[in-house]
Scaffold this motif. Structure first.
Motif, PDB file in Angstrom:
ATOM      1  N   GLU A  96       0.826  -1.211   0.000  1.00 29.01           N
ATOM      2  CA  GLU A  96       0.000   0.000   0.000  1.00 29.01           C
ATOM      3  C   GLU A  96       0.854   1.252   0.000  1.00 29.01           C
ATOM      4  OE1 GLU A  96      -3.317   0.408  -0.428  1.00 29.01           O
ATOM      5  OE2 GLU A  96      -3.286  -1.743  -0.856  1.00 29.01           O
ATOM      6  N   GLY A  97       2.060   1.143   0.536  1.00 27.89           N
ATOM      7  CA  GLY A  97       2.973   2.270   0.542  1.00 27.89           C
ATOM      8  C   GLY A  97       3.451   2.658  -0.854  1.00 27.89           C
ATOM      9  N   PHE A  98       3.210   1.802  -1.832  1.00 25.95           N
ATOM     10  CA  PHE A  98       3.594   2.101  -3.207  1.00 25.95           C
ATOM     11  C   PHE A  98       2.456   2.766  -3.980  1.00 25.95           C
ATOM     12  CE2 PHE A  98       7.107  -0.392  -2.056  1.00 25.95           C
ATOM     13  CZ  PHE A  98       8.104  -0.194  -3.001  1.00 25.95           C
ATOM     14  N   GLY A  99       1.318   2.949  -3.330  1.00 25.48           N
ATOM     15  CA  GLY A  99       0.219   3.681  -3.945  1.00 25.48           C
ATOM     16  C   GLY A  99      -0.269   3.101  -5.254  1.00 25.48           C
ATOM     17  N   GLY A 100      -0.158   1.806  -5.420  1.00 29.82           N
ATOM     18  CA  GLY A 100      -0.631   1.176  -6.647  1.00 29.82           C
ATOM     19  C   GLY A 100       0.330   1.301  -7.814  1.00 29.82           C
ATOM     20  N   GLY A 101       1.540   1.748  -7.538  1.00 32.48           N
ATOM     21  CA  GLY A 101       2.542   1.896  -8.597  1.00 32.48           C
ATOM     22  C   GLY A 101       3.026   0.567  -9.133  1.00 32.48           C
ATOM     23  N   SER A 102       3.809   0.637 -10.181  1.00 29.78           N
ATOM     24  CA  SER A 102       4.232  -0.574 -10.884  1.00 29.78           C
ATOM     25  C   SER A 102       5.160  -1.470 -10.059  1.00 29.78           C
ATOM     26  CB  SER A 102       4.912  -0.204 -12.202  1.00 29.78           C
ATOM     27  OG  SER A 102       6.061   0.585 -11.957  1.00 29.78           O
ATOM     28  N   GLY A 103       5.773  -0.948  -9.022  1.00 24.52           N
ATOM     29  CA  GLY A 103       6.656  -1.767  -8.196  1.00 24.52           C
ATOM     30  C   GLY A 103       5.967  -2.436  -7.020  1.00 24.52           C
ATOM     31  N   THR A 104       4.645  -2.292  -6.936  1.00 22.62           N
ATOM     32  CA  THR A 104       3.901  -2.815  -5.792  1.00 22.62           C
ATOM     33  C   THR A 104       4.075  -4.320  -5.620  1.00 22.62           C
ATOM     34  OG1 THR A 104       2.263  -1.056  -6.001  1.00 22.62           O
ATOM     35  CG2 THR A 104       1.608  -2.999  -4.740  1.00 22.62           C
TER      36      THR A 104
END
Length: 128
Positions: A96-104
């Motif tokens: 969740e700390g990646f905000g849905g980014g590609s590295g999640t």
């Protein structure tokens, strides 16, 4: 305890695995390559986790049989269930700390690897 020598060998092999961030252990440069690498690493860690849990369970069974108490196996099972829930919750929080980014996905998998390796060490340390 016939499994102790094998468990000791596994413990000796783990420190080299635990030194690096799982994503840095992968040679790939793209997220696809790194994702595939950490997925394969997680499968290996989970196999090690299953083996370590088997060793710990055998040790707990031997203790329960020797003492006649029957409490070590249920305690191990409860601890493993709680740890599994913790790993999922913690790694979800990391993701969740990646905000849905590609590295999640990579971050979640790397978290599972790191916590899985630590749990293998904990389980093997409990083998008597």
């Amino acid at each position: 305890m016939t499994r102790l020598p094998l468990a000791a060998c596994l413990v000796l092999a783990l420190p080299s695995l635990a030194l690096a961030d799982p994503t840095l252990e992968c040679d790939g440069g793209s997220q696809i390559e790194i994702g595939a690498c950490v997925t394969a690493t997680l499968a290996s860690v989970d196999r090690s986790l299953d083996s370590a849990l088997g060793f710990a369970r055998s040790s707990a069974e031997e203790l329960d049989n020797a003492t006649g108490r029957g409490t070590a196996v249920p305690a191990l099972d409860a601890a493993q269930e709680a740890w599994s829930a913790y790993r999922e919750a913690q790694c979800h929080a990391v993701g969740e700390g990646f905000g849905g980014g590609s590295g999640t996905g990579i971050a979640i998998t790397a978290c599972r690897i790191t916590l899985g390796r630590a749990r293998v060490e904990e389980l093997l340390a409990s083998v008597r």
